[in-house]
Enzyme design. Structure first.
Site, PDB file in Angstrom:
ATOM      1  CG  HIS A 134      -1.887   0.857   1.133  1.00  0.00           C
ATOM      2  ND1 HIS A 134      -2.484   1.987   0.098  1.00  0.00           N
ATOM      3  CD2 HIS A 134      -2.832   1.481   2.068  1.00  0.00           C
ATOM      4  CE1 HIS A 134      -3.419   2.569   0.216  1.00  0.00           C
ATOM      5  NE2 HIS A 134      -3.839   1.964   1.593  1.00  0.00           N
ATOM      6  CB  CYS A 266      -3.178   2.952   7.092  1.00  0.00           C
ATOM      7  SG  CYS A 266      -4.091   1.283   7.117  1.00  0.00           S
TER       8      CYS A 266
END
Ligand code: CP
Ligand code: NVA
Length: 308
Positions: A134, A266
């Site tokens: 990511h 996140c």
């Protein structure tokens, strides 16, 4: 073609430039209304496709808003509603989309899908999360760390919990931005050795420490993420919770880190599983700055990809 596929595949100097650019663009906007255009409009006349094969809140909204602030337009596509979901190949989809749009951002399951898209697209492709990595998230996280504490180079980051896709990109970032990282979690959920090897080859001290209290000693930044990711089977949930309970980031654990250590996640979070609300809403936490900085960091990534 400047694809943004992973942090280890992008030149470290380019990554540094993107972070600096993102911070400058954020400063330039001050507290203007979110929907107002930037002073310069580098994406004017550009169309960006945002493809989602998994759910998203931050990635979807921050890319959409970011493109519009820079004068471009977006179309948000769900993998299920595209012919992609009915057997059209990734390669054909990439070739077709390249005739209509100037850039493709895709969130998907298998990394192979992203790579095939990039191989056959004639426009830049951005990785908006795969099962393995990511990178956009960690660009925002590096930016966030540096906003609060200055250069991340030489700092100690501790990742607690599952050695997942977000952890993988953090390890890549250690190699590219020159910081050290200690992973603390159960052996069965260790990050892939390949990621560790990359960062070590670039001079980062990457450690694995099973005892979370020992791991966080001297930490400048403590990071965690959900214990069960979108690609993990629901059947894994109970076992993972049992394995990971001891790695929860709570106030007792944070007390072992440096007094001015930051805490990141996140998001989305499962409050009081991987991290307590006391930590998430406490003095160390910068989780909503991370979320905001997705917008600014990705604007810099988009500009880099398009060379504008
Ligand atoms: N952090 C992140 O990527 O969030 P979304 O799944 O909401 O996009
Ligand atoms: N590891 C999480 C990150 C979500 C942004 C997942 O893949 O579900």
């Amino acid at each position: 073609m400047k694809h943004f596929l992973d942090l280890h595949k992008t030149d470290a100097a380019d990554l540094r430039h993107m972070i600096d650019k993102a911070r400058a663009m954020k400063t330039a906007r001050h507290d203007r209304p979110k929907g107002s255009p930037d002073d310069d409009q580098p994406l004017a006349g550009r169309m960006v496709a945002l493809i989602f094969e998994k759910p998203s809140t931050r990635t979807r909204v921050s890319f959409d808003v970011g493109v519009r602030q820079m004068g471009g337009q977006t179309m948000v596509l769900s993998g299920k509603e595209m012919q992609l979901g009915h057997g059209e190949t990734i390669a054909d989809t990439a070739r077709v989309l390249s005739r209509y749009v100037d850039l493709i951002m895709i969130r998907t399951f298998e990394e192979a899908t992203l790579l095939e898209m990039a191989e056959h697209a004639t426009v830049p492709v951005i990785n908006g999360l795969t099962n393995r990595t990511h990178p956009c998230q960690i660009m925002a996280d590096v930016m966030t760390y540096e906003e609060h504490r200055g250069s991340i180079a030489g700092r100690k980051v501790v990742w607690a919990g599952d050695g997942n896709n977000v952890c993988a990109s953090f390890i890549h970032a250690a190699g590219q931005f020159g910081f050290d990282l200690t992973f603390t979690g159960p052996e069965t959920l260790d990050p892939e050795q390949k990621f560790i090897d990359f960062a070590r080859a670039r001079g980062s001290d990457i450690k694995i420490e099973r005892d979370p209290s020992r791991a966080v000693v001297g930490a400048d930044l403590v990071v965690t993420d959900t214990w069960v990711s979108m690609h993990d089977p629901e059947s894994a949930k109970e076992r993972r919770h049992n394995q990971l309970r001891g790695y929860q980031v709570n106030e007792a654990l944070m007390a072992h880190a440096k007094p001015d250590a930051l805490f990141m996640h996140c998001l989305p979070a499962h409050r009081n599983d991987e991290a307590t609300s006391a930590v998430m809403d406490g003095p160390h936490s910068v989780i909503f700055d991370e979320a905001e900085n997705r917008l600014h960091a990705q604007k810099a990534i988009l500009r880099w990809c398009l060379g504008v």
